[in-house]
Design a protein around this motif. Structure first.
Motif, PDB file in Angstrom:
ATOM      1  N   LYS A   8       0.802  -1.193   0.107  1.00 49.15           N
ATOM      2  CA  LYS A   8       0.062   0.217   0.210  1.00 49.15           C
ATOM      3  C   LYS A   8       0.973   1.240  -0.178  1.00 49.15           C
ATOM      4  CE  LYS A   8      -3.769   2.018   2.366  1.00 49.15           C
ATOM      5  NZ  LYS A   8      -4.830   2.008   3.389  1.00 49.15           N
ATOM      6  N   GLU A   9       1.995   1.181   0.664  1.00 49.49           N
ATOM      7  CA  GLU A   9       2.946   2.322   0.670  1.00 49.49           C
ATOM      8  C   GLU A   9       3.513   2.592  -0.627  1.00 49.49           C
ATOM      9  OE1 GLU A   9       6.440   4.142   3.605  1.00 49.49           O
ATOM     10  OE2 GLU A   9       5.890   2.070   3.728  1.00 49.49           O
ATOM     11  N   LEU A  10       3.826   1.614  -1.248  1.00 50.95           N
ATOM     12  CA  LEU A  10       4.401   1.781  -2.962  1.00 50.95           C
ATOM     13  C   LEU A  10       3.229   2.310  -3.485  1.00 50.95           C
ATOM     14  CD1 LEU A  10       6.442  -1.701  -3.419  1.00 50.95           C
ATOM     15  CD2 LEU A  10       7.134   0.865  -3.418  1.00 50.95           C
ATOM     16  N   GLU A  11       2.145   2.087  -3.445  1.00 49.89           N
ATOM     17  CA  GLU A  11       0.877   2.503  -4.189  1.00 49.89           C
ATOM     18  C   GLU A  11       0.952   3.898  -4.087  1.00 49.89           C
ATOM     19  OE1 GLU A  11      -2.286   0.189  -3.475  1.00 49.89           O
ATOM     20  OE2 GLU A  11      -1.590  -1.587  -4.572  1.00 49.89           O
ATOM     21  N   ALA A  12       0.968   4.506  -2.704  1.00 49.08           N
ATOM     22  CA  ALA A  12       0.759   5.771  -2.287  1.00 49.08           C
ATOM     23  C   ALA A  12       1.843   6.636  -2.985  1.00 49.08           C
ATOM     24  CB  ALA A  12       0.762   5.658  -0.715  1.00 49.08           C
ATOM     25  N   LEU A  13       2.925   5.959  -3.073  1.00 48.56           N
ATOM     26  CA  LEU A  13       4.103   6.955  -3.833  1.00 48.56           C
ATOM     27  C   LEU A  13       4.265   6.774  -5.264  1.00 48.56           C
ATOM     28  CD1 LEU A  13       6.872   5.556  -1.029  1.00 48.56           C
ATOM     29  CD2 LEU A  13       5.844   8.009  -1.353  1.00 48.56           C
ATOM     30  N   GLN A  14       3.021   6.391  -5.763  1.00 51.15           N
ATOM     31  CA  GLN A  14       3.266   6.359  -7.428  1.00 51.15           C
ATOM     32  C   GLN A  14       3.269   7.877  -7.802  1.00 51.15           C
ATOM     33  OE1 GLN A  14       3.306   3.432  -9.361  1.00 51.15           O
ATOM     34  NE2 GLN A  14       3.800   4.703 -10.678  1.00 51.15           N
ATOM     35  N   PRO A  15       2.417   8.820  -7.274  1.00 50.93           N
ATOM     36  CA  PRO A  15       2.476  10.111  -7.899  1.00 50.93           C
ATOM     37  C   PRO A  15       4.297  10.645  -7.930  1.00 50.93           C
ATOM     38  CG  PRO A  15       0.713  10.060  -6.473  1.00 50.93           C
ATOM     39  CD  PRO A  15       1.599   8.818  -6.177  1.00 50.93           C
ATOM     40  N   LEU A  16       4.852   9.955  -6.795  1.00 47.36           N
ATOM     41  CA  LEU A  16       6.284  10.476  -6.548  1.00 47.36           C
ATOM     42  C   LEU A  16       6.984   9.916  -7.663  1.00 47.36           C
ATOM     43  CD1 LEU A  16       8.722  11.659  -5.303  1.00 47.36           C
ATOM     44  CD2 LEU A  16       8.884   9.720  -3.654  1.00 47.36           C
ATOM     45  N   GLN A  17       6.703   8.668  -8.066  1.00 46.03           N
ATOM     46  CA  GLN A  17       7.656   7.916  -9.199  1.00 46.03           C
ATOM     47  C   GLN A  17       7.279   8.616 -10.550  1.00 46.03           C
ATOM     48  OE1 GLN A  17       7.053   3.435  -8.734  1.00 46.03           O
ATOM     49  NE2 GLN A  17       6.381   3.819  -6.663  1.00 46.03           N
ATOM     50  N   ASN A  18       6.258   9.000 -10.642  1.00 45.00           N
ATOM     51  CA  ASN A  18       5.487   9.687 -12.061  1.00 45.00           C
ATOM     52  C   ASN A  18       6.404  11.022 -11.816  1.00 45.00           C
ATOM     53  OD1 ASN A  18       4.001   7.591 -12.471  1.00 45.00           O
ATOM     54  ND2 ASN A  18       2.208   8.620 -11.562  1.00 45.00           N
ATOM     55  N   SER A  19       6.363  11.690 -10.907  1.00 40.78           N
ATOM     56  CA  SER A  19       7.372  12.966 -10.871  1.00 40.78           C
ATOM     57  C   SER A  19       8.756  12.727 -11.126  1.00 40.78           C
ATOM     58  CB  SER A  19       7.102  13.773  -9.459  1.00 40.78           C
ATOM     59  OG  SER A  19       5.876  13.866  -9.276  1.00 40.78           O
ATOM     60  N   LEU A  20       9.581  11.577 -10.650  1.00 37.82           N
ATOM     61  CA  LEU A  20      10.853  11.190 -11.040  1.00 37.82           C
ATOM     62  C   LEU A  20      11.009  11.055 -12.434  1.00 37.82           C
ATOM     63  CD1 LEU A  20      11.584   9.125  -7.464  1.00 37.82           C
ATOM     64  CD2 LEU A  20      12.214  11.405  -8.073  1.00 37.82           C
ATOM     65  N   ILE A  21       9.988  10.415 -13.097  1.00 44.07           N
ATOM     66  CA  ILE A  21      10.369  10.071 -14.398  1.00 44.07           C
ATOM     67  C   ILE A  21      10.137  11.299 -15.172  1.00 44.07           C
ATOM     68  CG2 ILE A  21       9.065   8.878 -16.341  1.00 44.07           C
ATOM     69  CD1 ILE A  21       8.082   6.689 -14.260  1.00 44.07           C
ATOM     70  N   GLU A  22       9.421  12.209 -14.742  1.00 47.05           N
ATOM     71  CA  GLU A  22       9.256  13.486 -15.577  1.00 47.05           C
ATOM     72  C   GLU A  22      10.482  14.267 -15.462  1.00 47.05           C
ATOM     73  OE1 GLU A  22       5.565  15.460 -13.996  1.00 47.05           O
ATOM     74  OE2 GLU A  22       4.472  14.170 -14.925  1.00 47.05           O
ATOM     75  N   GLY A 155      15.643   3.303 -13.706  1.00 47.07           N
ATOM     76  CA  GLY A 155      15.728   3.564 -12.272  1.00 47.07           C
ATOM     77  C   GLY A 155      14.945   2.629 -11.262  1.00 47.07           C
ATOM     78  N   TYR A 156      15.172   2.764 -10.113  1.00 45.41           N
ATOM     79  CA  TYR A 156      14.251   2.202  -9.103  1.00 45.41           C
ATOM     80  C   TYR A 156      14.053   3.093  -7.983  1.00 45.41           C
ATOM     81  CZ  TYR A 156      15.860  -2.002 -11.156  1.00 45.41           C
ATOM     82  OH  TYR A 156      16.317  -3.160 -12.263  1.00 45.41           O
ATOM     83  N   PHE A 157      12.747   2.968  -7.499  1.00 43.83           N
ATOM     84  CA  PHE A 157      12.512   3.754  -6.203  1.00 43.83           C
ATOM     85  C   PHE A 157      12.366   2.743  -5.054  1.00 43.83           C
ATOM     86  CE2 PHE A 157       9.346   5.385  -3.281  1.00 43.83           C
ATOM     87  CZ  PHE A 157       9.864   6.488  -2.920  1.00 43.83           C
ATOM     88  N   ALA A 158      12.949   2.861  -4.111  1.00 40.92           N
ATOM     89  CA  ALA A 158      13.079   1.624  -3.202  1.00 40.92           C
ATOM     90  C   ALA A 158      12.590   2.228  -1.771  1.00 40.92           C
ATOM     91  CB  ALA A 158      14.659   1.293  -3.101  1.00 40.92           C
ATOM     92  N   VAL A 159      11.746   1.303  -1.296  1.00 39.47           N
ATOM     93  CA  VAL A 159      11.257   1.566   0.132  1.00 39.47           C
ATOM     94  C   VAL A 159      11.407   0.394   0.943  1.00 39.47           C
ATOM     95  CG1 VAL A 159       8.842   2.171   1.401  1.00 39.47           C
ATOM     96  CG2 VAL A 159       9.471   2.740  -0.976  1.00 39.47           C
ATOM     97  N   SER A 160      12.042   0.681   2.308  1.00 37.10           N
ATOM     98  CA  SER A 160      12.523  -0.573   3.174  1.00 37.10           C
ATOM     99  C   SER A 160      11.254  -1.161   3.704  1.00 37.10           C
ATOM    100  CB  SER A 160      13.344   0.108   4.196  1.00 37.10           C
ATOM    101  OG  SER A 160      12.572   0.979   4.869  1.00 37.10           O
ATOM    102  N   LYS A 161      11.180  -2.503   3.636  1.00 35.41           N
ATOM    103  CA  LYS A 161      10.132  -3.262   4.101  1.00 35.41           C
ATOM    104  C   LYS A 161       9.978  -2.931   5.609  1.00 35.41           C
ATOM    105  CE  LYS A 161      10.583  -6.699   0.654  1.00 35.41           C
ATOM    106  NZ  LYS A 161      10.780  -8.324   0.197  1.00 35.41           N
ATOM    107  N   ARG A 162       8.944  -2.884   6.003  1.00 38.96           N
ATOM    108  CA  ARG A 162       8.515  -2.561   7.430  1.00 38.96           C
ATOM    109  C   ARG A 162       8.646  -4.053   8.215  1.00 38.96           C
ATOM    110  NH1 ARG A 162       5.839   2.158   8.282  1.00 38.96           N
ATOM    111  NH2 ARG A 162       5.530   3.223   6.556  1.00 38.96           N
ATOM    112  N   ASN A 163       8.970  -3.978   9.298  1.00 41.96           N
ATOM    113  CA  ASN A 163       8.918  -5.238  10.221  1.00 41.96           C
ATOM    114  C   ASN A 163       7.570  -5.511  11.046  1.00 41.96           C
ATOM    115  OD1 ASN A 163      11.774  -5.843   9.242  1.00 41.96           O
ATOM    116  ND2 ASN A 163      12.633  -4.608  10.711  1.00 41.96           N
TER     117      ASN A 163
END
Length: 487
Positions: A8-22, A155-163
């Motif tokens: 869910k956190e990766l989905e929430a950061l989808q706008p950020l990924q689009n901005s980075l691609i732009e 590139g890649y957008f990386a988010v650390s996995k929560r424990n």
């Protein structure tokens, strides 16, 4: 649930990924984002602002400390500068989160526990997974989202996995599911107690009865029977058990009769022969040809009995040899009718014969079939008391493709209770086994073996003439090979 939160956190950061691609599309490189943590944090805050993953930019405690850091423009009456030790630390000395850095979110605000480790780390990586900007420690596992531009990996957008999960609806949901699972376990336990135990009893009870019955059979108790009050497979199994018990009981009875009759048949001629010889030795009877002929007859009777027993024993173990070939039954039965007519006439019995006009072939042994009809004739001569006529008839059964022969007489007949035992070894209706009737009770047993060797069947019934009727069924050749020829 933790995996769900990470996704869910990766989905929430989808706008950020689009901005980075732009951004990459404008410069065709990550040079503009290299070490530009401020812009990366701003984009990160904008993407997470309306989500449960957002961390406030300036916590209230930090705002309060900023107020103490500001210097007054002019001295006011009664103003007293605070003690340096009582002032909060400057912004530069605060951790990244306090400075508004979302690149690393920290697990605790307790400074007494030593250096704090970030709970979630965000990072931008190039196509070779090299760090461009963000927090990317090597001791953590990350979830990667590929950044694709015009079909090319940039590139890649990386988010650390929560424990663990966030403090919020996820924990409430998990707690709720735990309660549901507990309630479900209790309900299932009740179902097991209420339903499974009676159901297990329903299945185990007939198995226990069957096991007990088989144990009784193993001990020789063939009179034990199982009650059949069900309509399932166990009922069929109980019926099969009862049939097996009946068959074993009948087999045991036949074995006992076999032993008793064999000993009786062997003992009688031996006793007579011994008595006659002892009488001649003691001088009670004169030693002449008449007495020797009487002893010789007993020896012949004993020899015939032994030969019959040997024939039956050979048949039981498969020792009776058969040389089979196609036989024209119409011609064969015509020949046998002539021979049997002469043989029965010597015993003052008239033979009537009826057969089919067509020719049918069977695959059989000519000699053994002749032995079969000879034994049938001898049985009528020896046991058909008061008989004057014997009828031999046959016809073709089209439905079963077999020949049906009937050999019957008009004698006194046999009681119904004896019909099923006539083909047993040494069985005779005359319980006293009077020697005046002749025979040993083995003739019909041999007939049954011969018929079975030809894949046929034989059974006894009461004749319409009043005596005994023996019905014999012999299969014809294979239907593809069967030939019916008009004479």
């Amino acid at each position: 649930m933790v995996e769900y939160v990470n996704q869910k956190e990766l989905e929430a950061l989808q706008p950020l990924q689009n901005s980075l691609i732009e951004i990459y599309q404008e410069t065709h490189s990550w040079h503009f984002m290299q070490d530009n943590g401020r812009r990366f944090d701003r984009l990160l805050r904008q993407s997470l602002r309306d989500t449960e993953f957002f961390v406030p930019h300036r916590p209230p405690r930090f705002v309060e400390r900023e107020r103490f850091n500001e210097r007054p423009r002019r001295a006011e009456p009664g103003f007293q500068a605070p003690n340096a030790e009582s002032l909060p630390p400057r912004a530069e000395s605060l951790p990244p989160r306090a400075r508004g850095d979302l690149t690393a979110q920290y697990q605790s605000n307790d400074l007494k526990n030593g250096p704090r480790q970030p709970k979630v780390s965000y990072a931008l990586l190039n196509a070779d997974k090299q760090l461009v900007v963000g927090h990317f420690p090597q001791d953590r596992s990350f979830s990667y989202s590929s950044l694709i531009l015009d079909g090319e990996l940039i590139g890649y957008f990386a988010v650390s996995k929560r424990n663990n999960m966030l403090q919020g609806y996820e924990l409430a949901f998990v707690e709720q599911q735990q309660h549901y699972l507990l309630y479900l376990a209790i309900i299932m336990l009740i179902v097991i107690v209420v339903v499974t135990i009676p159901l297990a009893k329903h299945f185990i009870e007939p198995i226990e009865k069957l096991a007990s019955g088989i144990h009784a059979l193993a001990k020789g108790n063939y009179a034990n029977r199982l009650s059949v009050k069900r309509r399932d497979e166990f009922a069929q199994l109980a019926r099969d058990y009862n049939e097996l018990a009946i068959a074993l009981a009948e087999s045991e009875g036949a074995r006992k009769r076999w032993l008793a009759n064999t000993s009786h048949e062997l003992r009688t001629p031996v006793a007579v022969l011994k008595g006659e010889l002892e009488a001649m030795i003691d001088g009670v009877r004169p030693l002449n040809m008449t007495q020797i002929e009487s002893a010789h007859q007993e020896v012949q009777h004993l020899q015939r009995l032994i030969e019959d027993l040997h024939a039956l024993t050979s048949a039981d173990v498969g020792g009776m040899r058969y040389r089979k070939s196609p036989i024209n039954m119409t011609e064969y039965l015509d020949e046998q009718a002539v021979k049997l007519g002469n043989y029965l006439a010597s015993a003052k019995l008239a033979l009537s014969y009826q057969g089919d006009d067509k020719t049918y072939a069977i695959y059989g042994d000519y000699t053994r079939l002749s032995q079969l009809f000879e034994n049938l004739a001898n049985n009528s001569i020896k046991y058909a008391q008061g008989a004057t006529q014997v009828n031999l008839s046959w016809q073709y059964d089209k439905e079963n493709r077999q020949i049906h022969l009937c050999f019957e007489d008009d004698g006194e007949g046999v009681e119904t209770q004896h019909l099923a035992h006539l083909f047993e070894h040494l069985y005779r209706v005359e319980s006293s086994r009077n020697r005046t009737t002749g025979g040993s009770g083995l003739g019909l047993s041999i007939c049954a073996h011969i018929v079975n060797a030809h894949q046929g069947s034989i059974h006894a019934e009461k004749s319409v003439l009043g005596g005994l009727a023996l019905h014999i069924y012999l299969p014809t050749v294979n239907p593809n090979m069967l030939e019916v020829i008009d004479e």
